[in-house]
Design a protein around this motif. Sequence first.
Motif, PDB file in Angstrom:
ATOM      1  N   ALA A 189      49.797  41.213  41.082  1.00  0.00           N
ATOM      2  CA  ALA A 189      48.682  42.017  40.614  1.00  0.00           C
ATOM      3  C   ALA A 189      49.098  42.705  39.319  1.00  0.00           C
ATOM      4  O   ALA A 189      50.077  43.455  39.287  1.00  0.00           O
ATOM      5  CB  ALA A 189      48.298  43.042  41.674  1.00  0.00           C
ATOM      6  N   ALA A 190      48.420  42.431  38.220  1.00  0.00           N
ATOM      7  CA  ALA A 190      48.751  43.026  36.931  1.00  0.00           C
ATOM      8  C   ALA A 190      47.484  43.152  36.103  1.00  0.00           C
ATOM      9  O   ALA A 190      46.520  42.408  36.289  1.00  0.00           O
ATOM     10  CB  ALA A 190      49.787  42.179  36.199  1.00  0.00           C
ATOM     11  N   THR A 191      47.492  44.094  35.194  1.00  0.00           N
ATOM     12  CA  THR A 191      46.345  44.285  34.313  1.00  0.00           C
ATOM     13  C   THR A 191      46.831  44.415  32.878  1.00  0.00           C
ATOM     14  O   THR A 191      47.996  44.736  32.627  1.00  0.00           O
ATOM     15  CB  THR A 191      45.542  45.553  34.695  1.00  0.00           C
ATOM     16  OG1 THR A 191      46.398  46.704  34.603  1.00  0.00           O
ATOM     17  CG2 THR A 191      44.993  45.432  36.106  1.00  0.00           C
ATOM     18  N   VAL A 213      41.676  43.756  31.824  1.00  0.00           N
ATOM     19  CA  VAL A 213      41.491  42.523  32.584  1.00  0.00           C
ATOM     20  C   VAL A 213      42.652  42.343  33.545  1.00  0.00           C
ATOM     21  O   VAL A 213      43.708  42.973  33.412  1.00  0.00           O
ATOM     22  CB  VAL A 213      41.393  41.297  31.656  1.00  0.00           C
ATOM     23  CG1 VAL A 213      40.221  41.424  30.714  1.00  0.00           C
ATOM     24  CG2 VAL A 213      42.700  41.108  30.879  1.00  0.00           C
ATOM     25  N   GLU A 214      42.441  41.469  34.520  1.00  0.00           N
ATOM     26  CA  GLU A 214      43.518  41.076  35.422  1.00  0.00           C
ATOM     27  C   GLU A 214      44.217  39.866  34.819  1.00  0.00           C
ATOM     28  O   GLU A 214      43.574  38.870  34.502  1.00  0.00           O
ATOM     29  CB  GLU A 214      42.948  40.727  36.794  1.00  0.00           C
ATOM     30  CG  GLU A 214      42.267  41.899  37.483  1.00  0.00           C
ATOM     31  CD  GLU A 214      41.675  41.516  38.820  1.00  0.00           C
ATOM     32  OE1 GLU A 214      41.779  40.332  39.184  1.00  0.00           O
ATOM     33  OE2 GLU A 214      41.116  42.393  39.488  1.00  0.00           O
ATOM     34  N   GLY A 215      45.515  39.962  34.659  1.00  0.00           N
ATOM     35  CA  GLY A 215      46.214  38.835  34.072  1.00  0.00           C
ATOM     36  C   GLY A 215      47.669  39.135  33.832  1.00  0.00           C
ATOM     37  O   GLY A 215      48.111  40.283  33.892  1.00  0.00           O
ATOM     38  N   ALA A 218      45.695  33.804  35.213  1.00  0.00           N
ATOM     39  CA  ALA A 218      44.875  35.018  35.214  1.00  0.00           C
ATOM     40  C   ALA A 218      43.551  34.833  35.947  1.00  0.00           C
ATOM     41  O   ALA A 218      42.790  35.793  36.101  1.00  0.00           O
ATOM     42  CB  ALA A 218      44.603  35.467  33.776  1.00  0.00           C
ATOM     43  N   ARG A 244      37.351  41.035  34.872  1.00  0.00           N
ATOM     44  CA  ARG A 244      37.539  42.435  34.473  1.00  0.00           C
ATOM     45  C   ARG A 244      38.170  43.223  35.613  1.00  0.00           C
ATOM     46  O   ARG A 244      37.773  43.092  36.756  1.00  0.00           O
ATOM     47  CB  ARG A 244      36.183  43.049  34.102  1.00  0.00           C
ATOM     48  CG  ARG A 244      36.268  44.408  33.421  1.00  0.00           C
ATOM     49  CD  ARG A 244      34.895  44.818  32.941  1.00  0.00           C
ATOM     50  NE  ARG A 244      34.919  46.061  32.213  1.00  0.00           N
ATOM     51  CZ  ARG A 244      33.852  46.625  31.633  1.00  0.00           C
ATOM     52  NH1 ARG A 244      32.681  46.009  31.736  1.00  0.00           N
ATOM     53  NH2 ARG A 244      33.975  47.761  30.985  1.00  0.00           N
ATOM     54  N   ALA A 245      39.174  44.017  35.312  1.00  0.00           N
ATOM     55  CA  ALA A 245      39.850  44.798  36.334  1.00  0.00           C
ATOM     56  C   ALA A 245      39.003  45.989  36.723  1.00  0.00           C
ATOM     57  O   ALA A 245      38.241  46.529  35.913  1.00  0.00           O
ATOM     58  CB  ALA A 245      41.211  45.260  35.839  1.00  0.00           C
ATOM     59  N   GLU A 246      39.112  46.390  38.019  1.00  0.00           N
ATOM     60  CA  GLU A 246      38.358  47.546  38.484  1.00  0.00           C
ATOM     61  C   GLU A 246      38.905  48.798  37.821  1.00  0.00           C
ATOM     62  O   GLU A 246      40.117  48.958  37.690  1.00  0.00           O
ATOM     63  CB  GLU A 246      38.482  47.672  40.003  1.00  0.00           C
ATOM     64  CG  GLU A 246      37.828  46.506  40.736  1.00  0.00           C
ATOM     65  CD  GLU A 246      37.907  46.662  42.239  1.00  0.00           C
ATOM     66  OE1 GLU A 246      38.431  47.712  42.689  1.00  0.00           O
ATOM     67  OE2 GLU A 246      37.460  45.767  42.955  1.00  0.00           O
TER      68      GLU A 246
END
Length: 464
Positions: free
Chosen positions: A321-323, A356-358, A441, A462-464
């Motif tokens: 889990a990374a943003t 973003v998540e990635g 991602a 898109r990340a929360e």
Amino acid sequence: MESAEPTELLLEYTQDKLAVVDESGTYTYVNGAGERILGFDRAELLGTNAFEYIHPDDRPAVLADFDAIVDTDEEFVAETSTYRHRTADGGWVWLESRMSNLTDAGLDGYVVSSREVTDRIEAEHERDATDRRLRELAHTTNDVLWMFDGDCSELLFCNPAYEDIYGRPVDELADDPLAFMECIYPPDRAAVEAAMERLSAGEPVDVEYRVNAERDYGVWVWVQGQPIVEDGEVVRIVGFTRDVTHRRRRERQLAVLDNFLRHNIRNDLNVVIGSAETLESHPDEDVSHRARLIRRAGDGLLQTAEKQREITQVISERPRAATADLATVVPDAVRPFRERYPDADIEVTVPDSAVVEGPKELGCAVAELVENGIRHDTSGALQVRVRVACVGDRVELTVSDTASAIPDLDRRVLLGDHDMSAVNHSRGLGLWLVYWVVDVAGGSIDLDTTETGNVVTVSLPRAE
């Protein structure tokens, strides 16, 4: 049965089925709820034996309960039975009936109060079936499935796979829920204790550590835990533990091979490039020209080796889990090209925030797309436009250039529509790096080629 009119009226309006049966089980009275629940006209039921309507599988137990209250010498005995009763249309409803040995001169038998519990029983059967399937799954999976209470002071569930991975019996956890800590490689215990504290505080965790003293702590496990929160309080902690020893071994082998090859390739290429630079000053123009070609090829191979290293990192590391905020990542990735190509028209448009998540290599992917547009520009007026926009639950990164059309093979590489074995026929590893970074991602890529250049659009969650 004779009754005062108000009492009779109340009996008719009650939601429960009220019936009176004699010692043989024959109906002598049924109220209106009996008609609504069963579908029979009460006249059809009167004079018939109640037990004839009970499902054959349930009948012996209900008869035993009824006989127990009829034959007892005790002053008061009550029984509750749950069973299936036939309906007028040939179906079945579940009833829960309470009966006792209290009788009255005004009653010609025993009163039986019944309520329909079909929904409850079917829900219980469904839960039982689900629990059975989960137990079967838990006993056949190689992963350890576990559940603790909110503060890890009580073990609620752990399947047998624990014994193979941790090397200790599950029964130990029932007596001491923290007994598994003794199975963990001592230097890793502090990280596991910290993860447990985060779980109890309501934070999910993702951690890897070594276990099993009997195997010299040579077993690597990957653990994901999730807190279950009710009314703002962590009431349970659930998760799984997976043996990832083989993956860890492959990663180490790949890292060793990668470092060995890069080291040797770099050393050898530095010798080649250094020799080529010396030969470039040779008075023979043909020799000098060929030396320049060798140097350029060597420089290209060095760059390819660096991209191979980045690709190895992307595809060998387990996704975590990374943003990343593209509002920062994109300008940082583009800045070196502005410095290297001061005459190029490079424009960047980003919002205040676009998280973003990635993976951390997203900047490398942006740089590759920008560099592709610069290196293959044929317009004479080099222009690259990089734009980031938030669209609903996605973030779109668009890179537009004035370069020549991306060849079909490279287009298929970028879109993931090509056999990886054919990588040697594409322009290089750059577009493969873009594809793999975006794939890790969880994003997608779209490519539109026009007469004036290429437009690559990367859509990321898109990340929360």
